[in-house]
Scaffold this active site. Structure first.
Site, PDB file in Angstrom:
ATOM      1  N   ASN A   1      55.328 -10.431  43.709  1.00  0.00           N
ATOM      2  CA  ASN A   1      54.416  -9.683  44.406  1.00  0.00           C
ATOM      3  C   ASN A   1      53.133  -9.895  43.983  1.00  0.00           C
ATOM      4  O   ASN A   1      51.923  -9.595  44.393  1.00  0.00           O
ATOM      5  CB  ASN A   1      54.956  -8.183  43.993  1.00  0.00           C
ATOM      6  CG  ASN A   1      55.048  -7.924  42.556  1.00  0.00           C
ATOM      7  OD1 ASN A   1      55.583  -8.610  41.777  1.00  0.00           O
ATOM      8  ND2 ASN A   1      54.046  -6.868  42.199  1.00  0.00           N
ATOM      9  N   HIS A   2      52.984 -10.520  42.740  1.00  0.00           N
ATOM     10  CA  HIS A   2      51.555 -11.053  42.518  1.00  0.00           C
ATOM     11  C   HIS A   2      50.871 -12.285  43.026  1.00  0.00           C
ATOM     12  O   HIS A   2      49.758 -12.550  42.942  1.00  0.00           O
ATOM     13  CB  HIS A   2      51.494 -11.285  40.871  1.00  0.00           C
ATOM     14  CG  HIS A   2      51.468 -10.100  40.003  1.00  0.00           C
ATOM     15  ND1 HIS A   2      50.314  -9.343  39.248  1.00  0.00           N
ATOM     16  CD2 HIS A   2      52.503  -9.017  39.711  1.00  0.00           C
ATOM     17  CE1 HIS A   2      50.775  -8.226  38.592  1.00  0.00           C
ATOM     18  NE2 HIS A   2      52.004  -7.867  38.869  1.00  0.00           N
TER      19      HIS A   2
ATOM     20  N   HIS B   1      60.205  -6.521  33.731  1.00  0.00           N
ATOM     21  CA  HIS B   1      59.799  -7.154  32.599  1.00  0.00           C
ATOM     22  C   HIS B   1      60.561  -7.020  31.498  1.00  0.00           C
ATOM     23  O   HIS B   1      60.488  -7.857  30.459  1.00  0.00           O
ATOM     24  CB  HIS B   1      58.342  -6.518  32.479  1.00  0.00           C
ATOM     25  CG  HIS B   1      57.248  -7.385  33.299  1.00  0.00           C
ATOM     26  ND1 HIS B   1      56.050  -7.571  32.980  1.00  0.00           N
ATOM     27  CD2 HIS B   1      57.494  -7.913  34.610  1.00  0.00           C
ATOM     28  CE1 HIS B   1      55.497  -8.148  33.936  1.00  0.00           C
ATOM     29  NE2 HIS B   1      56.111  -8.414  34.966  1.00  0.00           N
TER      30      HIS B   1
END
Length: 791
Positions: A219-220, A338
Site C-alpha cells: 500500500n506504500h 509489522h
C-alpha cells in the site's frame, strides 16, 4: 583431561566389581577383577562408536534437506526503504538492514539457527507436512530466490537517494554467474502482462542474474498515475526484480500462479498486490476472486500465497479474514502487518499455515514493533516445508514501557506539593533502566546501532498533570535515537453520555506524537471524524469511504485536485439524478432523495468507480493547461474580465439597456458592440446579467432543482425580452449584435438616458455607460475601457 577421567573410571569400576565379587562369595579372584575393570571402558567406547555410526548425525541429516529437489526461498516483507531518510540518526537504518537481508540470500554459511519453541510444538504431529530441525551448523543456504511481501519502499514516490541505494544493493547481490537451477512452467506473458518485458529477469539474454527477486506491491508503493506505475516497476524494467500479483480490474480478480519447478518439487506461487481492504473484502463476499490452479496433478503442487492486506480487524470490512482464502493453499505469507509473527500458525478451519514476517524497520513506537525482527528461510521439498527464523542484527533496538501513575500511591499523589517534580524523577528513572538494558543487549553485537529507541507511555489519569516533554527529552538527546518523542502521556477518557451539543475536536484527533501521526491511515482518520461528528456536519453527497480515499490521494500522492474533482463529479451526478426523479421542489423531499442516492452507492463498485473517475480527472487536469478566459466549454461557466473591485459586486437588475461601446460579447469571444445585457461580464449597460454559470461550480442542489422545474415558464417569457442575433465579420475588428425587441423603442431609449456624469453610481448599480462617440469606434480597446472605468 581425558586420561584423568579414564583413570577415575577404572577406580570406580574396580570398587564396583570388588563389591560384586564379595557379594557372590568371592567367585572372582582379585586378578580377574582387575582385568575386567581395565577392559570394561574399552567395551563401552566400542558400543558408543557403533551406535553413532548406525544413527546419522544432526549435521548430515540437515544436509540431506538441501538437495536438488529442495527449494530454498528467503522471505521478507515491509522493508520500507527511505523511512526517515532525512533524519540525522535514523536516516540510513532501512538501507543498512536491506543490505543485511540481501546478504543473507548469498551467504554460504549460517551457524546456529535455532527454531522457536512454538514452531516445534506447532509441527510436532506425525502427519504435519513439515520437516523440523532444532539447529543447523555450517549449512549452505544460498537461496534459489528472494520473495518480498510488499512495501519495499516507504513512499509512493521514493527519492533519488532511496532508489539509488536500493538498486545498488540489488545489483551487488542479485547479479552474477551463479546458475539458476529451477525453471518456470507457467505462461510468463500472463504472469507479467503489465510489463513491457513479460518474462522473468534471469531468462533475459541481456542480464546475468544469480538470485531472482519476486515481489508484490504494497500500500506504500502501489501503482498510481494515468499509466498505473509504481516504484518497483522501475526495478522490474531495469531487470532487478520480478513484479507479480497485479490486478487489472476493480470488480473482479483472477489470480494466475507463477509455476516453478526444481527437480521433483513444484511450487504454485500466488500473489495479490495491495488493494483497498473494503474493495477486496467485497470481492471475496461476492465471489469475485478466483485462484486458478494447474490442470495437471493439482494435488502435487505446493501452493504458496503472498498477500499484503490488513490481517487484524480494523473495522467491519477493513481487513481480510483468513477464512476467505482457499483451502487448497499450503502456506500464506502475510505482509502489511509489522509485528513479527514468523512462526507458522495453522488455520484449523482452512488447514493451511500462515506466517507473518513483519517489518524489518521500526516505523511506529508501538508494542508490536518491539518484537525482535526476523526474516525467514523457507525450504520446500515435495509437499513438505521447513521455515527457519533468521534474526536481523542491524535493526535498531526498541524498548517500550507503560507506567500508570495512580498505581504508585506510595510514591506520589495529586494532592502532594511538588508532585510534578516527583513524577519527572520517576519517569527519568524508568528511562535510565531501559537505556541500561539496551546497553547490556548491545554488548557483543557490533552491527546493532548505538542509540536505541525509547518510549515511555505514562497514564496520568486520576488528577495528575503533565510536564514539558521537550525539556525532559533534552536530558537524553545524546543517548537515544528519538529524543523528541520519548514520553507519551495518555489518559483514559470517561464515557460521555452525549455528544449532541459538543463539536468535533480536530485537535483531539491529531493530539498524538509525531511518530504516531505519521502512521495514521488517512481514510481511518476521516471515518473516525464523521462517526463522531454532529448531524449538521455530516456528509450529504459523499460517503465516508469515498471522501477518505480522495483525501488519501491528496495527502499521500499529492493529487491536489482529487477532492475538488470528486465533489464536482458527485455534485454533477446528484443533480442529474434529481432531474430524472422529478421530485417536488421541497427541501425535505430533496434531502431524502439525496440520502437515498448516497446510501444506494455505499460499499458498492459504483463508489470505487467514482473515486477512480475523480482521480483520472484530477490527473488529466494537472497535465493539461486550461485557459478558461479564451476557451469555452460545452457548459458555459462564469467568466469575468479584469476590472475594478466593484465589478464583482454588481447586482442583478432586470431590464434591457444600451450596452457599453465596444463591450466584450463573451458569447462569441469577439470584440464588438453589445446592445443589451445578455453579456456575462456585467460591464455593459443596465441589462440583466444572464445566468450562465456552470452547475458544477456555482449552483447548489436547490438551485439546480429549481432551475429544472422552472425551465418551461422561463422559456415562454424569455422571448418577450430580447433575441440576440450576432453577425461576425472577419475583416472588421468588432462584432455587431442586434436586438429584436417586442417592446417599444421608447422604453429602450429612456433607459439609456441616464446622466453620464454619475459614472460611479452607474458602475455600482447599473453598469458603466460610456459616451456614444462614433469618431472613437476605430480606436476601440476593451482594456482601455477598464482603465477608464477605474478612473
Amino acid at each position: 583431561m581425558f586420561m584423568s577421567r579414564l583413570w577415575h573410571a577404572h577406580i570406580i569400576q574396580f570398587v564396583i566389581f570388588s563389591a560384586l565379587g564379595y557379594t557372590y562369595n568371592k567367585s572372582l579372584d582379585q586378578h580377574q577383577l582387575i582385568w575386567i575393570s581395565l577392559l570394561f571402558p574399552y567395551f563401552i567406547i566400542i558400543i558408543i562408536i557403533f551406535s553413532v555410526s548406525v544413527q546419522p548425525s544432526m549435521t548430515s541429516a540437515g544436509n540431506t534437506i538441501d538437495d536438488e529437489d529442495t527449494f530454498k526461498i528467503l522471505i521478507a516483507t515491509d522493508i520500507h526503504l527511505g523511512y526517515l531518510e532525512k533524519d540525522a540518526i535514523r536516516g540510513n537504518d532501512t538501507f543498512v538492514t536491506f543490505d543485511e537481508i540481501m546478504k543473507q540470500a548469498v551467504q554460504n554459511e549460517i551457524t546456529a539457527l535455532y527454531l522457536h519453541a512454538d514452531f516445534l510444538q506447532a509441527f510436532s504431529s506425525e502427519d504435519a507436512p513439515v520437516e523440523v530441525s532444532t539447529s543447523v551448523d555450517d549449512l549452505d543456504v544460498s537461496v534459489d530466490f528472494v520473495l518480498l511481501g510488499g512495501d519495499l519502499f516507504h513512499d509512493n514516490k521514493p527519492s533519488r537517494k532511496t532508489m539509488h541505494s536500493c538498486m545498488e544493493v540489488m545489483r551487488k547481490y542479485c547479479m552474477g554467474d551463479r546458475p539458476i537451477i529451477f525453471e518456470i512452467l507457467s505462461d510468463q506473458a500472463v504472469n507479467f502482462s503489465h510489463s513491457k518485458f513479460p518474462w522473468v529477469n534471469y531468462l533475459d539474454n541481456n542480464l546475468n542474474i544469480s538470485i531472482p527477486v519476486f515481489s508484490v506491491h504494497g500500500n506504500h508503493d502501489d501503482p498510481t498515475g494515468a499509466d498505473g506505475l509504481c516504484a518497483i516497476d522501475l526495478l522490474s524494467c531495469s531487470g532487478l526484480l520480478n513484479h507479480f500479483g497485479r490486478s487489472h480490474s476493480v470488480e473482479k480478480l483472477e489470480i494466475s500462479p507463477v509455476l516453478l519447478q526444481k527437480g521433483n518439487t513444484r511450487i504454485a506461487l500466488y500473489g495479490i498486490g495491495s488493494i483497498p481492504d473494503e474493495r477486496l473484502y467485497r470481492m471475496f463476499v461476492n465471489n469475485q476472486v478466483t485462484m486458478l490452479r494447474p490442470r495437471e496433478d493439482e494435488d502435487g503442487w505446493f501452493n504458496l500465497f503472498v498477500i499484503h492486506q490488513n490481517r487484524s480487524k480494523h473495522g467491519a470490512t477493513n481487513y481480510i479474514p483468513e477464512q476467505f482464502l482457499d483451502d487448497f493453499l499450503d502456506l500464506v505469507v502475510w505482509g502489511h502487518e509489522h509485528e513479527c509473527k514468523i512462526a507458522p500458525v495453522r488455520n484449523e478451519q482452512q488447514l493451511f499455515y500462515v506466517t507473518q514476517p513483519g517489518s524489518s524497520v521500526i516505523t511506529s513506537l508501538s508494542p508490536g514493533e518491539a518484537v525482535k525482527k526476523h526474516i525467514g528461510l523457507l525450504r520446500v521439498k515435495g509437499k513438505k516445508m521447513n521455515l527457519q527464523k533468521i534474526p536481523l542484527q542491524t535493526v535498531r533496538q526498541f524498548f517500550i514501557q507503560d507506567v500508570t501513575l495512580s498505581d504508585h500511591p506510595d510514591l506520589f499523589s495529586p494532592e502532594q506539593p511538588n508532585v510534578m517534580l516527583k513524577v519527572l524523577a520517576f519517569c527519568q528513572e524508568k528511562v535510565e533502566e531501559m537505556l541500561e538494558e539496551a546497553e547490556r543487549e548491545r554488548l557483543g553485537n557490533p552491527l546493532t546501532p548505538e542509540k536505541p529507541l525509547i518510549r515511555l507511555r505514562v497514564d496520568y489519569s486520576g488528577g495528575f498533570e503533565v510536564f514539558n516533554t521537550m525539556r525532559f527529552s533534552q536530558k537524553f538527546v545524546d543517548r537515544v535515537a528519538n529524543p523528541k518523542d520519548i514520553l507519551h502521556f495518555i489518559r483514559h477518557r470517561e464515557a460521555k453520555d452525549s455528544i449532541k451539543e459538543e463539536g468535533v475536536d480536530f485537535g483531539a484527533l491529531l493530539s498524538r506524537p509525531t511518530s504516531e501521526v505519521l502512521q495514521l491511515r488517512v481514510e481511518d482518520l476521516v471515518k473516525e471524524y464523521f462517526q463522531t461528528a454532529e448531524k449538521n456536519v455530516q456528509l450529504s453527497l459523499l460517503t465516508e469511504q469515498g471522501m477518505g480515499k480522495a483525501v488519501q490521494e491528496f495527502v499521500d500522492k499529492e493529487e491536489k485536485d482529487a477532492i475538488e474533482e470528486l465533489i464536482n463529479y458527485q455534485l454533477e451526478k446528484t443533480q442529474r439524478y434529481l432531474r430524472e426523479r422529478r421530485v417536488e421542489a421541497i427541501e425535505e423531499k430533496i434531502d431524502e432523495e439525496i440520502r437515498h442516492f448516497r446510501d444506494s452507492k455505499r460499499n458498492t463498485t459504483e463508489e470505487d468507480e467514482e473515486v477512480q473517475e475523480a482521480i483520472i480527472r484530477s490527473k488529466a487536469r494537472s497535465k493539461t493547461v486550461r485557459d478558461d478566459d479564451l476557451n469555452l466549454s460545452d457548459e458555459p461557466a462564469d467568466i469575468a474580465m479584469e476590472s475594478d473591485e466593484e465589478s464583482t459586486s454588481v447586482p442583478t437588475i432586470s431590464g434591457r439597456g444600451r450596452g457599453s461601446r465596444g463591450g466584450r460579447d463573451l458569447s462569441t469571444s469577439k470584440r464588438g458592440r453589445a446592445r443589451g445585457a445578455a453579456s456575462k461580464s456585467g460591464r455593459g449597460g443596465r441589462g440583466q446579467k444572464g445566468s450562465l454559470s456552470s452547475p458544477l461550480k456555482t449552483k447548489s442542489i436547490m438551485d439546480a432543482f429549481q432551475a429544472s422545474t422552472q425551465r418551461t415558464s422561463r422559456g415562454n417569457t424569455s422571448k418577450l425580452y430580447a433575441e440576440e442575433i450576432t453577425i461576425e465579420d472577419s475583416d472588421s475588428d468588432e462584432n455587431v449584435s442586434f436586438l429584436k425587441c417586442s417592446r417599444s423603442k421608447q422604453k429602450l431609449t429612456s433607459l439609456c438616458s441616464s446622466k453620464r456624469g454619475s459614472q460611479s453610481q452607474s458602475q455600482s448599480l447599473k453598469g458603466v455607460c460610456f459616451d456614444d462617440d462614433d469618431d472613437n469606434e476605430d480606436e476601440f480597446d476593451p482594456f482601455k475601457g477598464s482603465r477608464r472605468q477605474h478612473r
